[in-house]
Design a protein around this motif. Structure first.
Motif, short mmCIF file in Angstrom:
data_model
loop_
_atom_site.label_atom_id
_atom_site.label_comp_id
_atom_site.label_asym_id
_atom_site.label_seq_id
_atom_site.Cartn_x
_atom_site.Cartn_y
_atom_site.Cartn_z
N VAL A 111 -5.71 21.61 -7.18
CA VAL A 111 -5.86 20.15 -7.14
C VAL A 111 -4.71 19.56 -7.92
CG1 VAL A 111 -7.32 18.21 -7.80
CG2 VAL A 111 -8.38 20.32 -7.04
N GLY A 112 -4.02 18.60 -7.35
CA GLY A 112 -2.92 17.92 -8.03
C GLY A 112 -3.08 16.42 -7.90
N ARG A 113 -2.87 15.71 -8.97
CA ARG A 113 -3.00 14.26 -8.97
C ARG A 113 -1.88 13.62 -9.78
NH1 ARG A 113 -5.51 15.16 -5.26
NH2 ARG A 113 -7.68 14.73 -4.81
N GLU A 114 -1.64 12.35 -9.47
CA GLU A 114 -0.64 11.56 -10.17
C GLU A 114 -1.23 10.19 -10.43
OE1 GLU A 114 4.02 10.17 -9.50
OE2 GLU A 114 3.00 11.32 -7.94
N LEU A 115 -0.77 9.53 -11.47
CA LEU A 115 -1.19 8.18 -11.80
C LEU A 115 0.04 7.29 -11.79
CD1 LEU A 115 -3.63 6.79 -14.28
CD2 LEU A 115 -1.25 6.25 -14.71
N ALA A 116 -0.12 6.07 -11.31
CA ALA A 116 0.98 5.10 -11.36
C ALA A 116 0.45 3.74 -11.77
CB ALA A 116 1.67 4.99 -10.00
N LEU A 117 1.28 3.01 -12.49
CA LEU A 117 1.05 1.60 -12.78
C LEU A 117 2.13 0.83 -12.05
CD1 LEU A 117 0.45 1.75 -16.65
CD2 LEU A 117 -1.28 1.57 -14.85
N ILE A 118 1.71 -0.21 -11.30
CA ILE A 118 2.64 -1.00 -10.51
C ILE A 118 2.44 -2.47 -10.86
CG2 ILE A 118 3.41 -1.61 -8.19
CD1 ILE A 118 1.23 1.39 -8.54
N LYS A 119 3.51 -3.12 -11.35
CA LYS A 119 3.44 -4.55 -11.66
C LYS A 119 3.97 -5.33 -10.46
CE LYS A 119 4.63 -6.00 -15.69
NZ LYS A 119 5.44 -6.43 -16.87
N VAL A 120 3.14 -6.23 -9.96
CA VAL A 120 3.49 -7.06 -8.81
C VAL A 120 3.47 -8.52 -9.26
CG1 VAL A 120 2.87 -7.71 -6.45
CG2 VAL A 120 2.44 -5.37 -7.26
N VAL A 121 4.58 -9.21 -9.00
CA VAL A 121 4.70 -10.62 -9.36
C VAL A 121 4.61 -11.43 -8.08
CG1 VAL A 121 6.18 -12.38 -10.39
CG2 VAL A 121 6.08 -10.09 -11.39
N ASN A 122 3.54 -12.23 -7.96
CA ASN A 122 3.34 -13.06 -6.77
C ASN A 122 2.18 -14.03 -7.00
OD1 ASN A 122 1.04 -11.48 -6.44
ND2 ASN A 122 1.92 -10.25 -4.81
N ARG A 123 1.98 -14.91 -6.01
CA ARG A 123 0.89 -15.89 -6.02
C ARG A 123 0.44 -16.10 -4.59
NH1 ARG A 123 1.80 -20.76 -10.08
NH2 ARG A 123 2.52 -19.59 -11.86
N GLY A 124 -0.70 -16.72 -4.43
CA GLY A 124 -1.18 -17.14 -3.11
C GLY A 124 -1.46 -15.99 -2.16
N ASP A 125 -1.02 -16.15 -0.90
CA ASP A 125 -1.30 -15.16 0.13
C ASP A 125 -0.77 -13.76 -0.20
OD1 ASP A 125 -2.70 -17.01 1.60
OD2 ASP A 125 -1.03 -17.48 2.95
N PRO A 126 0.46 -13.64 -0.73
CA PRO A 126 0.92 -12.29 -1.09
C PRO A 126 0.02 -11.62 -2.13
CG PRO A 126 2.79 -13.79 -0.99
CD PRO A 126 1.54 -14.63 -0.88
#
Length: 173
Positions: free
Chosen positions: A90-105
């Motif tokens: 079993v292999g796993r990875e973790l990620a943190l992703i910062k997304v800058v947006n507003r509204g529909d996106p």
């Protein structure tokens, strides 16, 4: 002469948690021109000062065998195991992703996160930080879908892995 295929290997190493031990392992790779695609390390047994390093690398069968043999000869190493060798793991990875947006996106990013079972771990008026865990392919797919929605920053842990089933990956040192 037929060229050997390149394969990816996930190698777990049990090592004494002492100053310079990780540098010796990394030095073995750099000194011989081997590439480290992913590296994770953490103490696993504080009482005995032992750490587990998980290294993802690639090469021919012969190169992988050389890497494992050379790792096994390092003084602070107590065990080497190729988790990508035949047998379930079993292999796993973790990620943190910062997304800058507003509204529909932002709404679309939240829908994608829900589909990937990602969690929102931080939110502000203009950004969200998502946490996703899973196979490297899943993490990459999640990031790829978020890219057009305003990804500002990505932090990935690299793979951690262990054998499946009731048996220990390593015998006691």
């Amino acid at each position: 002469m037929k060229e050997e295929p390149i394969k990816t290997a996930i190698i777990a190493v049990i090592i004494e948690n002492e100053s310079g031990a990780l540098a010796r392992v990394v030095g073995l790779f750099s000194g011989r021109g081997y590439n480290i695609e992913s590296l994770t390390v953490s103490e696993i047994d504080p009482a005995h000062h032992m750490s587990r390093i998980t290294i993802v690398t690639s090469g021919t069968e012969m190169v992988i065998a050389q890497i494992k043999a050379q790792l096994g000869r390092l003084v602070p190493v107590h065990g080497v195991l190729d988790l990508s060798a035949p047998g379930p793991h079993v292999g796993r990875e973790l990620a943190l992703i910062k997304v800058v947006n507003r509204g529909d996106p932002r709404t679309e990013a939240m829908r994608i996160a829900d589909a990937f079972h990602a969690r929102i771990v931080d939110v502000s008026a203009t950004s969200c930080v998502y946490e996703v865990t899973g196979s490297s392919d899943k993490v990459t797919a999640f990031i790829d879908l978020l890219l057009p929605l305003g990804v500002m920053e990505v932090a990935r842990t690299g793979i951690v892995a262990m054998t499946r089933g009731a048996q220990k990956s390593f015998q006691s040192a």
